[in-house]
Write an enzyme that holds these catalytic residues in place. Structure first.
Site, PDB file in Angstrom:
ATOM      1  N   GLY A 163      37.918  24.729  66.969  1.00  0.00           N
ATOM      2  CA  GLY A 163      36.827  23.977  67.883  1.00  0.00           C
ATOM      3  C   GLY A 163      35.377  24.542  68.502  1.00  0.00           C
ATOM      4  O   GLY A 163      35.056  25.305  68.260  1.00  0.00           O
ATOM      5  N   GLN A 193      27.574  22.647  73.423  1.00  0.00           N
ATOM      6  CA  GLN A 193      27.163  23.743  72.402  1.00  0.00           C
ATOM      7  C   GLN A 193      26.328  24.009  70.932  1.00  0.00           C
ATOM      8  O   GLN A 193      25.544  24.470  70.321  1.00  0.00           O
ATOM      9  CB  GLN A 193      28.258  24.615  71.874  1.00  0.00           C
ATOM     10  CG  GLN A 193      29.531  25.350  72.729  1.00  0.00           C
ATOM     11  CD  GLN A 193      30.706  26.428  71.980  1.00  0.00           C
ATOM     12  OE1 GLN A 193      31.438  25.348  71.478  1.00  0.00           O
ATOM     13  NE2 GLN A 193      30.622  27.153  71.150  1.00  0.00           N
ATOM     14  N   CYS A 217      33.299  33.438  69.925  1.00  0.00           N
ATOM     15  CA  CYS A 217      32.886  32.071  70.750  1.00  0.00           C
ATOM     16  C   CYS A 217      31.415  32.073  69.560  1.00  0.00           C
ATOM     17  O   CYS A 217      30.303  32.497  69.446  1.00  0.00           O
ATOM     18  CB  CYS A 217      32.329  32.142  71.958  1.00  0.00           C
ATOM     19  SG  CYS A 217      31.641  30.674  71.973  1.00  0.00           S
ATOM     20  N   LEU A 218      30.812  30.375  68.927  1.00  0.00           N
ATOM     21  CA  LEU A 218      30.321  30.625  68.641  1.00  0.00           C
ATOM     22  C   LEU A 218      28.953  30.009  69.344  1.00  0.00           C
ATOM     23  O   LEU A 218      27.903  30.552  68.530  1.00  0.00           O
ATOM     24  CB  LEU A 218      30.063  28.862  67.857  1.00  0.00           C
ATOM     25  CG  LEU A 218      31.681  28.597  66.894  1.00  0.00           C
ATOM     26  CD1 LEU A 218      31.914  27.103  66.373  1.00  0.00           C
ATOM     27  CD2 LEU A 218      31.281  29.576  65.673  1.00  0.00           C
ATOM     28  N   HIS A 224      39.937  27.450  76.109  1.00  0.00           N
ATOM     29  CA  HIS A 224      37.840  28.152  75.837  1.00  0.00           C
ATOM     30  C   HIS A 224      37.201  26.739  75.686  1.00  0.00           C
ATOM     31  O   HIS A 224      36.402  27.105  76.030  1.00  0.00           O
ATOM     32  CB  HIS A 224      38.031  28.745  74.642  1.00  0.00           C
ATOM     33  CG  HIS A 224      36.955  28.953  73.717  1.00  0.00           C
ATOM     34  ND1 HIS A 224      36.526  30.412  73.719  1.00  0.00           N
ATOM     35  CD2 HIS A 224      35.807  28.534  73.110  1.00  0.00           C
ATOM     36  CE1 HIS A 224      35.444  30.780  73.699  1.00  0.00           C
ATOM     37  NE2 HIS A 224      34.932  30.103  73.754  1.00  0.00           N
ATOM     38  N   GLU A 225      37.333  25.742  75.327  1.00  0.00           N
ATOM     39  CA  GLU A 225      36.518  24.490  74.648  1.00  0.00           C
ATOM     40  C   GLU A 225      36.296  24.072  76.574  1.00  0.00           C
ATOM     41  O   GLU A 225      35.007  23.121  76.319  1.00  0.00           O
ATOM     42  CB  GLU A 225      37.054  23.256  73.441  1.00  0.00           C
ATOM     43  CG  GLU A 225      37.011  24.453  72.333  1.00  0.00           C
ATOM     44  CD  GLU A 225      35.797  24.937  71.652  1.00  0.00           C
ATOM     45  OE1 GLU A 225      34.818  24.971  72.280  1.00  0.00           O
ATOM     46  OE2 GLU A 225      35.664  25.654  71.071  1.00  0.00           O
ATOM     47  N   HIS A 273      34.328  25.619  78.087  1.00  0.00           N
ATOM     48  CA  HIS A 273      32.438  25.484  77.677  1.00  0.00           C
ATOM     49  C   HIS A 273      32.173  23.644  78.567  1.00  0.00           C
ATOM     50  O   HIS A 273      31.284  24.004  79.285  1.00  0.00           O
ATOM     51  CB  HIS A 273      33.055  24.957  76.010  1.00  0.00           C
ATOM     52  CG  HIS A 273      32.278  25.949  75.461  1.00  0.00           C
ATOM     53  ND1 HIS A 273      30.824  27.045  76.286  1.00  0.00           N
ATOM     54  CD2 HIS A 273      32.802  26.291  74.448  1.00  0.00           C
ATOM     55  CE1 HIS A 273      31.080  28.237  75.115  1.00  0.00           C
ATOM     56  NE2 HIS A 273      32.259  27.670  74.058  1.00  0.00           N
TER      57      HIS A 273
END
Length: 179
Positions: free
Chosen positions: A46, A51, A99-100, A141-142, A145
């Site tokens: 995702g 991000q 997480c990226l 999660h996304e 963000h």
């Protein structure tokens, strides 16, 4: 390279993103294409627009890339969601997440087991997505963000401080080593 992954504590990761109001445009389609491309390059499941520095409420996900790794029998889904909102949560599970924007960090936090998300597609048509388990976690999660909520927020203040101190120390060490 343009659209580099933003690493904590980049300020865009702490802000609520703007709602999209330019549905059906080449610009929106371009953003979504770039987001999928970057997500695959980074080996994520995702990605939220902020991000990679895009200040809008856009998320993309493709759980089929992790389908074989998950214990759930759910089908993988590839989708872009515009202005997504969680309108219902149910149950609770413990989720171990990475997480990226926090490379190298893995934490276990509580998430809803099931969610209902309403959003728009690229053309502005309404979408409702009922999700559970892995897909529900990715969505939560996304969506967090694009609302400026990092996953570390779900840790206790003490655990959050420890995780952030370790993360920042490792980042400094990597920067000194030229990595």
């Amino acid at each position: 390279m343009a659209y580099e992954i933003r690493i904590w504590p980049d300020k865009i990761l702490k802000q609520k993103m703007k709602e999209v109001d330019f549905f059906g445009t080449d610009k929106l389609k371009e953003y979504i294409d770039i987001m999928f491309k970057r997500m695959y390059e980074l080996e994520g499941v995702g990605l939220a627009a902020n991000q990679i520095g895009i200040p809008y409420q856009i998320i993309v996900l493709d759980t089929s890339v992790r389908e074989e790794e998950t214990k759930e029998k759910e089908e993988g889904i590839k989708i872009a969601l515009i202005n997504p909102q969680i309108i219902h949560k149910e149950g609770e599970i413990e989720s171990t997440e990475g997480c990226l924007s926090f490379p190298g960090v893995q934490i276990t936090i509580p998430r809803a087991k099931k969610v209902v998300v309403k959003a728009k597609d690229v053309e502005g048509k309404d979408i409702q997505l009922d999700a559970e388990d892995f897909l529900a976690v990715v969505l939560q999660h996304e969506i967090d963000h694009i609302n400026g909520i990092p996953f570390i927020k779900y840790l206790s203040p003490v655990k959050r401080r420890i995780v952030l101190e370790r993360f920042m120390k490792k980042r400094k060490e990597l920067a000194k080593a030229g990595g």
